[in-house]
Motif scaffolding. Structure first.
Motif, PDB file in Angstrom:
ATOM      1  N   UNK A 162       0.781  -1.253   0.158  1.00  0.00           N
ATOM      2  CA  UNK A 162       0.007   0.199   0.062  1.00  0.00           C
ATOM      3  C   UNK A 162       0.769   1.182  -0.031  1.00  0.00           C
ATOM      4  N   UNK A 163       1.256   2.322  -1.252  1.00  0.00           N
ATOM      5  CA  UNK A 163       2.365   2.666  -1.092  1.00  0.00           C
ATOM      6  C   UNK A 163       1.750   4.016  -1.738  1.00  0.00           C
ATOM      7  N   UNK A 164       1.593   5.150  -1.283  1.00  0.00           N
ATOM      8  CA  UNK A 164       1.021   6.516  -1.330  1.00  0.00           C
ATOM      9  C   UNK A 164       2.650   7.459  -2.178  1.00  0.00           C
ATOM     10  N   UNK A 165       2.118   6.876  -3.499  1.00  0.00           N
ATOM     11  CA  UNK A 165       2.884   7.964  -4.999  1.00  0.00           C
ATOM     12  C   UNK A 165       3.219   9.496  -4.457  1.00  0.00           C
ATOM     13  N   UNK A 166       3.889  10.223  -4.993  1.00  0.00           N
ATOM     14  CA  UNK A 166       4.115  11.255  -4.252  1.00  0.00           C
ATOM     15  C   UNK A 166       4.908  11.816  -5.636  1.00  0.00           C
ATOM     16  N   UNK A 167       5.883  11.393  -6.254  1.00  0.00           N
ATOM     17  CA  UNK A 167       5.988  11.958  -7.315  1.00  0.00           C
ATOM     18  C   UNK A 167       7.103  10.914  -8.513  1.00  0.00           C
ATOM     19  N   UNK A 168       7.136  10.624 -10.039  1.00  0.00           N
ATOM     20  CA  UNK A 168       7.586  10.098 -10.927  1.00  0.00           C
ATOM     21  C   UNK A 168       9.228  10.925 -11.612  1.00  0.00           C
ATOM     22  N   UNK A 169       9.247  10.441 -12.100  1.00  0.00           N
ATOM     23  CA  UNK A 169      11.032  10.945 -12.606  1.00  0.00           C
ATOM     24  C   UNK A 169      11.355   9.866 -13.864  1.00  0.00           C
ATOM     25  N   UNK A 170      12.243  10.392 -14.409  1.00  0.00           N
ATOM     26  CA  UNK A 170      12.236   9.625 -15.819  1.00  0.00           C
ATOM     27  C   UNK A 170      13.901  10.338 -16.457  1.00  0.00           C
ATOM     28  N   UNK A 171      14.333   9.366 -16.274  1.00  0.00           N
ATOM     29  CA  UNK A 171      15.902   9.570 -17.074  1.00  0.00           C
ATOM     30  C   UNK A 171      16.425   8.502 -17.779  1.00  0.00           C
ATOM     31  N   UNK A 172      17.346   8.875 -18.710  1.00  0.00           N
ATOM     32  CA  UNK A 172      17.976   8.375 -19.874  1.00  0.00           C
ATOM     33  C   UNK A 172      17.248   7.619 -20.616  1.00  0.00           C
ATOM     34  N   UNK A 194       7.189   7.980  -2.776  1.00  0.00           N
ATOM     35  CA  UNK A 194       6.028   6.975  -2.229  1.00  0.00           C
ATOM     36  C   UNK A 194       6.194   7.167  -0.372  1.00  0.00           C
ATOM     37  N   UNK A 195       5.493   7.110  -0.335  1.00  0.00           N
ATOM     38  CA  UNK A 195       5.393   6.248   1.473  1.00  0.00           C
ATOM     39  C   UNK A 195       4.632   5.518   1.067  1.00  0.00           C
ATOM     40  N   UNK A 196       5.086   4.741   2.383  1.00  0.00           N
ATOM     41  CA  UNK A 196       4.273   3.446   2.739  1.00  0.00           C
ATOM     42  C   UNK A 196       4.571   4.126   4.375  1.00  0.00           C
ATOM     43  N   UNK A 197       3.704   3.275   5.514  1.00  0.00           N
ATOM     44  CA  UNK A 197       2.822   3.161   6.138  1.00  0.00           C
ATOM     45  C   UNK A 197       2.748   1.623   6.822  1.00  0.00           C
ATOM     46  N   UNK A 198       4.096   1.881   8.187  1.00  0.00           N
ATOM     47  CA  UNK A 198       4.471   0.444   8.173  1.00  0.00           C
ATOM     48  C   UNK A 198       4.065   0.556  10.181  1.00  0.00           C
ATOM     49  N   UNK A 201      12.238   5.701  -1.995  1.00  0.00           N
ATOM     50  CA  UNK A 201      12.427   6.121  -3.119  1.00  0.00           C
ATOM     51  C   UNK A 201      12.934   4.927  -3.995  1.00  0.00           C
ATOM     52  N   UNK A 202      12.344   4.264  -5.096  1.00  0.00           N
ATOM     53  CA  UNK A 202      12.827   2.852  -5.967  1.00  0.00           C
ATOM     54  C   UNK A 202      13.309   3.708  -7.465  1.00  0.00           C
ATOM     55  N   UNK A 203      14.395   3.004  -8.102  1.00  0.00           N
ATOM     56  CA  UNK A 203      14.633   3.615  -9.448  1.00  0.00           C
ATOM     57  C   UNK A 203      14.050   2.022 -10.170  1.00  0.00           C
ATOM     58  N   UNK A 212      11.519  -3.170 -13.593  1.00  0.00           N
ATOM     59  CA  UNK A 212      12.448  -3.711 -12.421  1.00  0.00           C
ATOM     60  C   UNK A 212      13.234  -2.911 -11.291  1.00  0.00           C
ATOM     61  N   UNK A 213      12.472  -3.492  -9.828  1.00  0.00           N
ATOM     62  CA  UNK A 213      13.343  -3.105  -8.828  1.00  0.00           C
ATOM     63  C   UNK A 213      13.268  -3.996  -7.961  1.00  0.00           C
ATOM     64  N   UNK A 214      13.450  -3.063  -6.620  1.00  0.00           N
ATOM     65  CA  UNK A 214      13.523  -4.323  -5.672  1.00  0.00           C
ATOM     66  C   UNK A 214      12.221  -3.075  -4.095  1.00  0.00           C
ATOM     67  N   UNK A 215      11.721  -3.655  -3.813  1.00  0.00           N
ATOM     68  CA  UNK A 215      10.798  -3.107  -2.608  1.00  0.00           C
ATOM     69  C   UNK A 215       9.769  -4.357  -2.398  1.00  0.00           C
TER      70      UNK A 215
END
Length: 165
Positions: free
Chosen positions: A44-54, A63-67, A75-77, A87-90
Motif C-alpha cells: 500500500x504505497x502512497x505515490x508522490x512523484x515520478x521521474x524519468x532519466x536516460x 512514495x510513502x509507506x505506513x508500517x 524512493x526506488x529506481x 524492474x526494482x526491489x521493494x
C-alpha cells in the motif's frame, strides 16, 4: 529512413517521459492478494512523484509507506528491461509498467514476488489529487477483471496531508 525512425522514437520517448514525470498521488490500488494493500500492507504505497532519466530507461518513484504506525518516504529506481517493463526491489522483486496515461491519471500494473516467493498482481492508479469519476472507476473494474483481480479488491485511496510534499 533509419534517421527518421530514430527521430520518431526519440520524440515518442520524450513525449512519454513528459507525460509520466511530475507530482502524482495514489488514487486507487487493486491486488489479487488483498492483504498486501490493506492499511499498513507492504504494497500500500502512497505515490508522490515520478521521474524519468536516460530516455526513460530509468524511472524513479517516490512514495510513502505506513508500517508499524510509522509513515516513511521511500524512493526506488526501476530499470527498463528488454520487455519494456521496469524492474526494482521493494518488498521483494517488482516488475511494473505504465499501461495507460492521460494528463489526469496513469495506470500501472505491477507483479511483486515477495521474499517468501508469493506472487501478487497489482494495479496502481495515480492522479493529480482528484477521485476517479464513475466512468474511470468502471474502466478500472473492467481492467481489474482482465488482470485476474477481483473487483471487490479495488480500493480507492483517500488523499493524505502529505500531498503537497
Amino acid at each position: 529512413m533509419v534517421k527518421f525512425l530514430l527521430l520518431a522514437l526519440a520524440f515518442v520517448l520524450a513525449h512519454a517521459q513528459a507525460e509520466l514525470e511530475g507530482k502524482w498521488v495514489t488514487t486507487a490500488i487493486a491486488a489479487d492478494n488483498i492483504d498486501t494493500i490493506e492499511e499498513e500492507g507492504p504494497m500500500r504505497i502512497y505515490v508522490r512523484e515520478l521521474t524519468c532519466s536516460e530516455a526513460c530507461s530509468k524511472m524513479g518513484v517516490t512514495f510513502y509507506v505506513n508500517a508499524n504506525g510509522q509513515c516513511s518516504e521511500t524512493k526506488v529506481i526501476g530499470y527498463r528491461q528488454e520487455d519494456g517493463k521496469y524492474r526494482t526491489q521493494f518488498e521483494g522483486d517488482n516488475r511494473f509498467e505504465p499501461v495507460y496515461a492521460t494528463p489526469e491519471n496513469i495506470v500501472f500494473t505491477n507483479k511483486n514476488v515477495d521474499r517468501t516467493g508469493r506472487t501478487t498482481n497489482l494495479i496502481f492508479v495515480v492522479g493529480k489529487g482528484q477521485p476517479l469519476t464513475p466512468e474511470q472507476y468502471e474502466k478500472l473494474e473492467e481492467f481489474s477483471k482482465e488482470q485476474g483481480i477481483p473487483t471487490e479488491n479495488i480500493q480507492e485511496v483517500m488523499p493524505t496531508g502529505k500531498q503537497s510534499e
